[in-house]
Scaffold this active site. Structure first.
Site, PDB file in Angstrom:
ATOM      1  N   TYR A 104       2.888   4.425   0.846  1.00 26.23           N
ATOM      2  CA  TYR A 104       3.199   5.565   2.202  1.00 26.23           C
ATOM      3  C   TYR A 104       2.999   6.596   2.974  1.00 26.23           C
ATOM      4  CZ  TYR A 104       7.874   4.321  -0.218  1.00 26.23           C
ATOM      5  OH  TYR A 104       8.889   3.688  -0.971  1.00 26.23           O
TER       6      TYR A 104
ATOM      7  N   PHE B 245       6.532   2.432  -3.638  1.00 25.20           N
ATOM      8  CA  PHE B 245       7.867   2.371  -3.840  1.00 25.20           C
ATOM      9  C   PHE B 245       8.616   4.293  -4.407  1.00 25.20           C
ATOM     10  CE2 PHE B 245       8.023  -2.108  -4.282  1.00 25.20           C
ATOM     11  CZ  PHE B 245       8.310  -2.923  -2.886  1.00 25.20           C
TER      12      PHE B 245
ATOM     13  N   ASP C  83       0.459  -1.012   0.321  1.00 23.18           N
ATOM     14  CA  ASP C  83       0.203   0.234  -0.197  1.00 23.18           C
ATOM     15  C   ASP C  83       1.108   1.327  -0.077  1.00 23.18           C
ATOM     16  OD1 ASP C  83       1.451  -0.524   2.698  1.00 23.18           O
ATOM     17  OD2 ASP C  83      -1.154  -0.131   3.047  1.00 23.18           O
TER      18      ASP C  83
ATOM     19  N   HIS D 258      11.560  -9.077   0.682  1.00 20.97           N
ATOM     20  CA  HIS D 258      11.868  -7.326   0.039  1.00 20.97           C
ATOM     21  C   HIS D 258      12.426  -6.616   0.635  1.00 20.97           C
ATOM     22  CE1 HIS D 258       9.378  -3.538   1.132  1.00 20.97           C
ATOM     23  NE2 HIS D 258       8.130  -4.330   0.194  1.00 20.97           N
TER      24      HIS D 258
END
Length: 224
Positions: A67, A78, A65, A188
């Site tokens: 920031y 990102f 989701d 990740h």
């Protein structure tokens, strides 16, 4: 009013906008925006699909989701706007890039718009979030929407690279025909998991090698 996404997405999105879950999701988000601060702003929710035309997709980088702190989210997984402090996960992505792509130098900006303009769909699984509450818009309908987008990309395009970082993104693997597309998986890039296989995974050079093998132009990953 300026269109919020590229016209090439019309045939993909318009049928989805007629579904009941989508209408329910919009009611939820409208209520959230009335009562709370929600990121990103309405004009940036579909930014990934505004900057990357459907037919131009070469790579999909799947996030979770947006920031959730002020000024960070602008509709690209990102990525943060120019001038915003680079988040830890993105710092780690840049570190891996520096070891993976010859000539890459860590940029001062975390804005990944240049990638999006080349055909890198920076897609979050969930498109909105309540300020300072990570995951607050989970299980409201966005996941179903994203699954439908991935299925459409899988069905209608050929030779797309799907980069799935972490277990959450990797759950989408079963939506992708690996006979038609390349799936790259690793841990990740967050500080909590980066040492579990993200370092040295070289996803960017792998993606370019595959694109070239399919007769496509590689991505220029350099941001400086």
């Amino acid at each position: 009013m300026e269109k919020l996404y590229d016209y090439s997405w019309d045939s993909v999105l318009e049928p989805l906008f007629k579904e009941k879950y989508w209408r329910d999701l919009q009611v939820f988000i409208e209520n959230e925006r009335r009562c709370f601060t929600v990121y990103p702003s309405e004009d940036l929710v579909f930014n990934a699909m505004k900057l990357t035309a459907f037919s131009d997709i070469k790579v999909v980088i799947l996030g979770q989701d947006p920031y959730h702190n002020i000024g960070q989210a602008h509709g690209l997984s990102f990525s943060v706007p120019n001038g915003v402090k680079i988040p830890p996960s993105l710092k780690n992505i840049f570190t891996e890039l520096a070891s993976d792509v010859e000539g890459f130098k860590t940029p001062k900006s975390g804005d990944l718009t240049y990638w999006a303009q080349q055909g890198v769909l920076l897609l979050n699984t969930i498109f909105t979030v309540r300020a300072h509450e990570a995951g607050s818009h989970q299980k409201k309908g966005w996941e179903q929407f994203t699954d439908q987008l991935i299925r459409k990309i899988d069905a209608d395009l050929e030779g797309v690279v799907f980069i799935l970082w972490g277990s959450y993104a990797q759950k989408k693997r079963n939506l992708i025909n690996t006979n038609k597309h390349l799936v790259i998986e690793s841990a990740h890039p967050s500080p909590l998991s980066v040492y579990r296989g993200f370092w040295g995974s070289k996803p960017f050079s792998q993606a370019n090698t595959y694109l070239v093998s399919r007769g496509k132009n590689p991505i220029d990953w350099k941001l400086v």
